[in-house]
Scaffold this motif. Sequence first.
Motif, PDB file in Angstrom:
ATOM      1  N   GLU A 193       0.824  -1.217   0.000  1.00 52.51           N
ATOM      2  CA  GLU A 193       0.000   0.000   0.000  1.00 52.51           C
ATOM      3  C   GLU A 193       0.855   1.263   0.000  1.00 52.51           C
ATOM      4  N   THR A 232       1.803   3.973  -4.554  1.00 48.93           N
ATOM      5  CA  THR A 232       0.518   4.505  -5.000  1.00 48.93           C
ATOM      6  C   THR A 232       0.092   3.794  -6.280  1.00 48.93           C
ATOM      7  N   TRP A 290       5.977   3.349   8.448  1.00 52.88           N
ATOM      8  CA  TRP A 290       5.594   4.307   7.403  1.00 52.88           C
ATOM      9  C   TRP A 290       5.099   5.633   7.956  1.00 52.88           C
ATOM     10  N   GLU A 291       4.545   5.623   9.161  1.00 52.30           N
ATOM     11  CA  GLU A 291       4.067   6.894   9.729  1.00 52.30           C
ATOM     12  C   GLU A 291       5.219   7.758  10.211  1.00 52.30           C
ATOM     13  N   VAL A 296      12.922  11.903  -9.980  1.00 49.26           N
ATOM     14  CA  VAL A 296      12.473  13.187  -9.425  1.00 49.26           C
ATOM     15  C   VAL A 296      11.024  13.102  -8.963  1.00 49.26           C
ATOM     16  N   LEU A 297      10.246  12.235  -9.622  1.00 47.21           N
ATOM     17  CA  LEU A 297       8.832  12.101  -9.263  1.00 47.21           C
ATOM     18  C   LEU A 297       8.584  10.920  -8.324  1.00 47.21           C
ATOM     19  N   TYR A 305       8.091  10.800  -5.424  1.00 48.67           N
ATOM     20  CA  TYR A 305       7.013  11.102  -4.462  1.00 48.67           C
ATOM     21  C   TYR A 305       5.623  10.861  -5.038  1.00 48.67           C
ATOM     22  N   ASP A 306       5.554  10.714  -6.370  1.00 52.33           N
ATOM     23  CA  ASP A 306       4.265  10.352  -6.955  1.00 52.33           C
ATOM     24  C   ASP A 306       3.950   8.872  -6.721  1.00 52.33           C
ATOM     25  N   PHE A 307       4.993   8.091  -6.460  1.00 55.67           N
ATOM     26  CA  PHE A 307       4.819   6.638  -6.391  1.00 55.67           C
ATOM     27  C   PHE A 307       4.915   6.094  -4.972  1.00 55.67           C
ATOM     28  N   MET A 308       5.651   6.786  -4.120  1.00 53.07           N
ATOM     29  CA  MET A 308       5.831   6.330  -2.738  1.00 53.07           C
ATOM     30  C   MET A 308       4.798   7.037  -1.869  1.00 53.07           C
ATOM     31  N   ASN A 309       3.996   6.241  -1.194  1.00 50.88           N
ATOM     32  CA  ASN A 309       2.859   6.802  -0.459  1.00 50.88           C
ATOM     33  C   ASN A 309       3.245   7.155   0.984  1.00 50.88           C
ATOM     34  N   ILE A 310       4.259   8.006   1.095  1.00 52.57           N
ATOM     35  CA  ILE A 310       4.698   8.499   2.406  1.00 52.57           C
ATOM     36  C   ILE A 310       5.004   9.989   2.249  1.00 52.57           C
ATOM     37  N   ASP A 311       5.280  10.685   3.346  1.00 56.74           N
ATOM     38  CA  ASP A 311       5.679  12.094   3.249  1.00 56.74           C
ATOM     39  C   ASP A 311       7.037  12.178   2.558  1.00 56.74           C
ATOM     40  N   MET A 312       7.127  13.077   1.582  1.00 55.64           N
ATOM     41  CA  MET A 312       8.388  13.184   0.845  1.00 55.64           C
ATOM     42  C   MET A 312       8.746  14.615   0.494  1.00 55.64           C
TER      43      MET A 312
END
Lengths: 258, 361
Positions: A18, A21, A50-51, A63-64, A66-73
């Motif tokens: 999960e 993304t 993850w939290e 560079v993107l 953060y579009d794929f990893m569902n954590i704060d980035m």
Amino acid sequence: MDIKEIIKPENLVYKKTELMTDAPLSYCPGCGHGTAHRITMEVVEEMGIWEDTIGVAPVGCSVLAYDFMNIDMTQAAHGRAPAVATGIKRVWPEKYVFTYQGDGDLAAIGGNETLHACNRGENIVIIFINNGIYGMTGGQMAPTTLPGMKSSTSPYGRVIETMGHPLKMTELIAQLPGTYFVTRQAVHTAAAVRKTKKAIRKAFEIQKEKKGLAFIEIVSNCNSGWKMNPVDANNWMVDNMFPYFPLGDIKVDGELVK
Amino acid sequence: MGEVKLMKGNEAIAEAAIRAGADAYFGYPITPQSEVIEYLMVERPEDRTGMVVLQAESEIAAINMVYGAAGAGKKVMTSSSSPGVSLKQEGISYIAGAELPCVIVNVVRGGPGLGTIQPSQADYFQSTKGGGHGDYKLLVLAPASVQEMADFVDQAFDLAFKYRNPVLILSDGVIGQMMEKVVMPEQKPRLTNDEIIERYSDWATVGKKKSRERNIITSLELDPYRQEAHNLKLQEKYKKMEENEVRYEMINCEDADYIIVAYGSSARIAQKTMDQARAKGLKVGIFRLITLFPFPKNEINKLADRVKGFLAVEMSAGQMIEDVRLAVNGKVPAEHYGRYGGVIHSPEEVLAALEQKIIGG
């Protein structure tokens, strides 16, 4: 047997984490980035952190991220990810902080930030994807481009006399007392993926125990930049990249093993 | 009243950062502002408040540490002097683009290039017109005393968080190095981690709870229409700053025929010039800029209706004068005077320039 009987929960053998993304990956088919992303996020999920995990994305193909990893980035300027990660980790020492960087980002423009974060022994994880080329900008020569290797800025092959040697950044930073675990892995076979995932897990465990900096190089392919199909690119990587960038642990528990 | 101390401007700014409840300072030594990090290292704010102080490997690394920590919701500061601030411009542009709060101090020295370690005000353009790449603005405060070096830190943090924008304290080698009496503000407590998570969870990378979407700190938006929309939002914010945050001080402007516009140490020098002029029967007042951006253009424009001329005094070849002229809009003469390259003009030189360029002209 009806298909609905097969896809029952008890028959589940694999499930996408999960922490990835549903956004379609922007990477070329056959590229190692997707696998490296996934196993990193699987480790974060399996450790249940993850939290409390903050990732730093570089400039380059990932560079993107953060579009794929569902954590704060946080997305860093080119090469600055280790400094950005230092800033985050110093003010949130209980969080897990990692950078995810390519070879141009980490070993060229960010060489200084990499060296000094490693030398300070920042308690972070650095994941370093080395594919010997600048992928996103269209296949230019990287600090890790092999001798004689063609790129759009070394169209006749890398000439050592004028363009310098491929930089073994991982061996270099392994010499620094600040690094605790340094390894070079790959993600081109199922066995290699398992080993790399184990190394990433070890790296995050080291951060948990506040032992110092863990550095994982993943030698990867760039079939687009190398102008090969994915299978040929992986074979070429095994034949050409691995001899120059040999896989295996370089430093374990703060001691050089190679 | 708070504690009274005799301090250098650089030391005052460092002490004020601790007292403002800052979470971290990241810096790199450079003359004439190295006392900031030296003072912090001596004071051990880790023990006093838990504030982190780290000497980075470069100004570039320092500003990127600020970027990371500010993106994680913390109160962060860096300081440098002109050549170092030039190095920071990449990071400042990213911080402005990603809309992060932080405080940056520039204790200006003479340039261009390595220049000199002597005071200057030649970074006005860099500070107020952008500095790095792209359309962005910093909110710029210009202290003219050691007291203001101390007072502006807390105000700068408040403004930075109010607008989620970097705030620049533009000082110079005179204010940074000189010692004056200063009333220190009371110690403010640092926010706890829980308070930070509660206040800034809607944007900061404090760790993603299952219950919310992930927070992403970035200035990247590849779609030009969405990037334009982001830019429009930034411009709205800068407009709000122009509406709400203009700060200045008018000294003897009520009856003045001639106005000296100045900020920082030039405003201090101009006070002596004003006294000398008034002793000669010349009605001179001072319009001292406190915010350089937003620039008090309406106030200067209004003044231009009832005075005979303006002299912009700055230790540069003429940078602030451009904004003064835009504000005066040709109503009356507006001229520039200043020594530069590290040379400080004397009150007598300023008076001579005023008489020659404005009063005589």
